[in-house]
Write a protein that holds these residues in place. Structure first.
Motif, mmCIF file in Angstrom:
data_model
loop_
_atom_site.group_PDB
_atom_site.id
_atom_site.type_symbol
_atom_site.label_atom_id
_atom_site.label_comp_id
_atom_site.label_asym_id
_atom_site.label_seq_id
_atom_site.Cartn_x
_atom_site.Cartn_y
_atom_site.Cartn_z
ATOM 1 N N TYR A 38 57.803 11.755 2.745
ATOM 2 C CA TYR A 38 56.418 12.300 2.132
ATOM 3 C C TYR A 38 55.407 11.336 2.230
ATOM 4 O O TYR A 38 54.300 11.671 2.424
ATOM 5 N N GLY A 42 53.522 11.417 5.624
ATOM 6 C CA GLY A 42 52.778 12.650 5.082
ATOM 7 C C GLY A 42 51.568 11.953 4.596
ATOM 8 O O GLY A 42 50.390 12.043 5.255
ATOM 9 N N ILE A 60 47.238 18.206 -2.165
ATOM 10 C CA ILE A 60 48.555 18.263 -1.613
ATOM 11 C C ILE A 60 49.257 19.335 -2.319
ATOM 12 O O ILE A 60 49.013 19.567 -3.569
ATOM 13 N N GLU A 62 53.222 20.600 -3.126
ATOM 14 C CA GLU A 62 54.619 20.494 -3.086
ATOM 15 C C GLU A 62 55.352 21.738 -3.207
ATOM 16 O O GLU A 62 55.202 22.265 -4.257
ATOM 17 N N ASN A 70 58.351 12.989 -5.891
ATOM 18 C CA ASN A 70 57.246 12.929 -4.959
ATOM 19 C C ASN A 70 55.956 13.085 -5.560
ATOM 20 O O ASN A 70 55.179 12.471 -5.060
ATOM 21 N N THR A 74 53.392 9.743 -4.989
ATOM 22 C CA THR A 74 52.071 10.168 -4.739
ATOM 23 C C THR A 74 51.075 9.622 -5.976
ATOM 24 O O THR A 74 50.045 9.139 -5.331
ATOM 25 N N PHE A 156 54.100 19.008 1.203
ATOM 26 C CA PHE A 156 55.371 18.349 1.126
ATOM 27 C C PHE A 156 56.437 19.474 1.095
ATOM 28 O O PHE A 156 56.510 19.995 0.058
ATOM 29 N N ASP A 158 59.761 20.306 0.498
ATOM 30 C CA ASP A 158 60.950 19.853 -0.233
ATOM 31 C C ASP A 158 61.892 20.827 -0.876
ATOM 32 O O ASP A 158 62.510 20.579 -1.685
ATOM 33 N N THR A 188 54.986 17.876 6.318
ATOM 34 C CA THR A 188 56.222 17.005 6.310
ATOM 35 C C THR A 188 57.456 17.680 5.718
ATOM 36 O O THR A 188 57.307 18.150 4.459
ATOM 37 N N THR A 189 58.371 17.544 6.218
ATOM 38 C CA THR A 189 59.713 17.956 5.462
ATOM 39 C C THR A 189 60.914 16.990 6.003
ATOM 40 O O THR A 189 60.924 16.624 7.071
ATOM 41 N N ARG A 221 57.366 16.539 11.258
ATOM 42 C CA ARG A 221 55.938 16.447 10.747
ATOM 43 C C ARG A 221 55.231 17.265 11.473
ATOM 44 O O ARG A 221 55.439 17.394 12.754
#
Length: 225
Positions: A38, A42, A60, A62, A70, A74, A156, A158, A188-189, A221
């Motif tokens: 992340y 990310g 962002i 999440e 996360n 960040t 993100f 997740d 992203t994951t 990504r």
């Protein structure tokens, strides 16, 4: 469902759901995974592709606020970059205060515990100015109920894995994610399953399979072009 705190391979803790044999973060290293998937692939990827952007917020979203790890990483990276960040976390089932007390991210990262506490003590459904650079909004709702369009620079993703919650890795969910991202936004994951890559590509994402964090060969990504 039975839950317990476990220590992962890098010394940081996470929550394990014993009935599912599923964890909130990788058993190979919670902090290592979060930083790699992340932050590096990310946030820092988006930042490097769009410099200079320090005069405006990076937004962002999440998917799965969970332990707040996360968000914490960040927050710390944004401070290092002197970058304004507007962070939105969505979580259907927030974790309890007793579980939070057992997570060791503050000691592992050697930071002020006020930073981590602030992320969890602020109320849900309201925007909070955690620091001069970091705004946080937490929403308690299902991922399918996200309705924003062209709002976020980064997602993100997740969520729990497809093995235990396949409904979170479907075309309908990733269509919501695609709509929520701004053009050239990044998702992203940690996952890299074939059907997820193909689904994202069919929706218009430009998908890369990258080297995964410790203990995992690959991750994804995706960019909304």
């Amino acid at each position: 469902m039975q839950r317990k705190i476990i220590t992962t391979a890098d010394g940081s803790t996470t929550i394990q759901i014993e009935d599912w044999n599923e964890q909130y973060h990788s058993v190979h290293g919670a902090i290592q995974e979060a930083n790699h998937v992340y932050i590096e692939q990310g946030l820092l990827f988006f930042y490097s592709e769009n410099e200079p952007i320090s005069t405006k917020d990076i937004s962002i979203l999440e998917i799965g606020f969970g332990t707040g790890l996360n968000a914490l990483l960040t927050f710390l990276k944004g401070k290092e970059l002197n970058q304004h960040i507007n962070y939105v976390g969505v979580e259907a089932y927030p974790i309890g205060s007793e579980e939070l007390k057992q997570l060791n991210y503050v000691s592992e990262l050697r930071i002020d515990d006020n930073n981590f506490d602030a992320l969890h003590l602020c109320s849900w459904e309201s925007e909070h100015q955690i620091s001069e650079l970091f705004k946080l909004t937490k929403h308690q709702k299902m991922f399918k109920d996200i309705s924003e369009e062209n709002t976020y620079d980064i997602i993100f993703f997740d969520a729990f894995g497809a093995r235990v919650q396949p409904e979170l890795w479907t075309e309908s969910i990733f269509k919501i994610m695609y709509k929520a991202l701004k053009p050239n936004g990044v998702l992203t994951t940690y996952a890299s399953i074939g059907h997820v890559r193909r689904t994202m590509q069919s929706l218009g994402f430009e998908v890369e399979r990258l080297q995964g964090p410790p203990g995992k060969r690959h991750m994804i990504r995706a960019v909304k072009r």
